[in-house]
Design an enzyme around this catalytic site. Structure first.
Site, PDB file in Angstrom:
ATOM      1  N   GLY A  99       0.579  -1.311   0.200  1.00 54.67           N
ATOM      2  CA  GLY A  99      -0.062  -0.179   0.189  1.00 54.67           C
ATOM      3  C   GLY A  99       0.843   1.505   0.295  1.00 54.67           C
ATOM      4  N   ASN A 100       0.519   2.588   0.015  1.00 56.39           N
ATOM      5  CA  ASN A 100       0.702   3.423   0.569  1.00 56.39           C
ATOM      6  C   ASN A 100       0.477   4.563   1.289  1.00 56.39           C
ATOM      7  OD1 ASN A 100      -0.693   5.568  -1.114  1.00 56.39           O
ATOM      8  ND2 ASN A 100      -0.593   3.806  -2.782  1.00 56.39           N
ATOM      9  N   ARG A 101       0.923   5.637   1.524  1.00 57.36           N
ATOM     10  CA  ARG A 101       0.107   6.505   2.685  1.00 57.36           C
ATOM     11  C   ARG A 101      -0.432   7.283   2.847  1.00 57.36           C
ATOM     12  NH1 ARG A 101       4.003   5.688   6.980  1.00 57.36           N
ATOM     13  NH2 ARG A 101       6.215   5.234   6.070  1.00 57.36           N
ATOM     14  N   SER A 102      -0.936   7.241   1.241  1.00 59.42           N
ATOM     15  CA  SER A 102      -2.565   8.626   0.884  1.00 59.42           C
ATOM     16  C   SER A 102      -3.583   8.259   1.734  1.00 59.42           C
ATOM     17  CB  SER A 102      -2.874   7.917  -0.287  1.00 59.42           C
ATOM     18  OG  SER A 102      -4.044   8.523  -0.581  1.00 59.42           O
TER      19      SER A 102
END
Ligand code: CTP
Length: 417
Positions: A220-223
């Site tokens: 995933g990512n931090r958005s």
């Protein structure tokens, strides 16, 4: 948000009318000029003296017998927002049917200001097809709904239908007011129309995608999705028909069509289905890579405590959704991208803009203080295909959203063609 705003607070008859007293207090304390309007039934639950004492003006109760011969049109024309809390099934029904049967419904029909309706009634009434139909009719006309909560109702019953808490309504009204242009507190003239996106379809993507490794793990990512949600909310407030394609764990803004997705592939399919919109804003942080194989079962650490060799996960590229949209852009569509950068922000963003055939690129230094993922503020520069750049000061994600939509509106009006 509330300072200097004229708020008409409509109170209709229900046990929850006492909560309107608290709401009135909150809005007055925040600097609003609150004008209470009570129906006859409301006065059976709360005395008008209570609102007289707390509000900015004396309570109005009738079209007739007030100093102003046409109080409903004066109220409707000068309000920045009309809030109905609690809204009974009768008031909702009259408003939806266009029937003026008292000062409150007359003012509702005589206004172009945004309206926030906060229903409160017994569960059976709330769930009745007629009431739900009226709610949908009003939503379809752009009325904001603060839906009732579950809990104790009059007579000790438990169920859905309880008026939302005053703080929830206060926040919802604040959000609506935030969408209006600044105005002079002394100005009691009609607020300017803010529905410059009426009749337009807007597709917004939000959140970070998740690419499965196995049934329990993902890349995933931090958005957080907050910027995309702010754009969807702003577009809705400005009258657009909004589709929000999202992977973020946030509740959707009222009145916005939500399509939930998880992976980049799902987001690509959903975006493709809404690719004919007048405006597309890709605010999502789409994964660039995904595992080539997704393990059907959880990948185990190893047997009986032995440390087996750690797995190597082979990745492959995902499709660039925005580049695909840019390549197939229909005439007249405005395509907006976001560039999340940590270095050479403007150069990188400008290159991405031309590579993906965009009209607007929002360059976002996600490493700056007060900007990027999970923050409530952002620092961006809006780049246009003609090479111009509009740096914005640090501001809320809603303010960024409105600045982006202002730019889109200018482009649609041909200012940069
Ligand atoms: N984007 C997309 N599909 C992808 C990757 C990105 O649609 N597979 C979109 C994003 O939603 C954003 C824009 O492209 O609007 C730029 O995304 P960003 O992550 O900044 O850039 P990338 O194109 O992924 O390039 P890089 O990772 O090299 O910075």
């Amino acid at each position: 948000m509330f300072a200097g705003r004229r708020v008409v607070l409509g109170v209709s008859g229900g046990i929850a009318a006492y909560k309107a007293v608290i709401l009135c207090r909150l809005m007055v304390d925040a600097g609003a000029h609150v004008i209470p309007v009570m129906t006859a039934a409301a006065q059976r639950f709360v005395g008008r003296a209570t609102f007289d004492a707390l509000a900015s003006e004396r309570v109005l109760t009738s079209i007739f017998g007030e100093d102003d011969p046409i109080p409903h049109t004066t109220l409707g024309q000068t309000a920045d927002v009309i809030v109905v809390a609690p809204a009974t099934a009768r008031v909702i029904g009259s408003y939806a049917a266009g029937i003026s049967d008292g000062l409150l419904t007359a003012a509702l029909l005589a206004t172009r200001a945004p309206v926030v309706v906060c229903p409160a009634m017994h569960t059976e009434m709330w769930e009745h097809d007629a009431v739900q139909h009226n709610i949908e009719v009003l939503r379809g006309r752009g009325v904001h709904m603060v839906v009732p909560e579950a809990g104790r109702l009059a007579g000790g019953d438990i169920g859905t239908g309880r008026l939302a808490e005053p703080a929830t309504i206060f926040a919802a009204v604040g959000e609506v007011l935030a969408g209006l242009a600044e105005r002079d507190p002394a100005d009691a003239s009609p607020p300017p129309a803010q529905r410059d996106f009426a009749g337009l379809s807007v597709t917004v993507t939000a959140g970070g995608t998740r690419e499965a490794i196995d049934p329990v793990r993902f890349i995933g990512n931090r958005s957080s999705g907050k910027q995309g949600y702010a754009i969807a909310t702003a577009a809705r407030d400005r009258g657009a028909d909004v589709t929000l394609i999202t992977s973020a764990p946030l509740s959707p803004p009222e009145g916005v069509r939500e399509v939930r997705v998880e992976s980049a592939a799902e987001m690509e399919a959903a975006t493709g289905a809404h690719a004919d919109a007048d405006v597309i804003v890709m605010a999502a942080a789409v994964a660039d890579f995904r595992p080539v194989d997704v393990a059907p079962q959880k990948i185990k650490k190893g047997n009986s405590g032995e440390r087996a060799q750690a797995p190597v996960i082979e990745l492959e590229h995902t499709n660039d959704i925005l580049a695909g949209l840019g390549a197939r852009k229909p005439p007249g569509q405005v395509l907006v991208g976001f560039a999340a950068e940590t270095a050479d922000v403007l150069d990188n963003a400008a290159q991405k803009m031309s590579r993906k055939n965009l009209d607007v690129m929002v360059a976002n230094d996600v490493s700056a203080d007060g900007a990027g993922f999970a923050h409530d503020t952002n620092i961006v520069t809006i780049l246009l295909a003609d090479g111009s750049a509009r740096p914005l000061p640090i501001c809320s994600k809603r303010e960024v959203a409105d600045a982006v939509l202002d730019t889109v509106a200018e482009l649609r009006a041909g200012a940069h063609r």
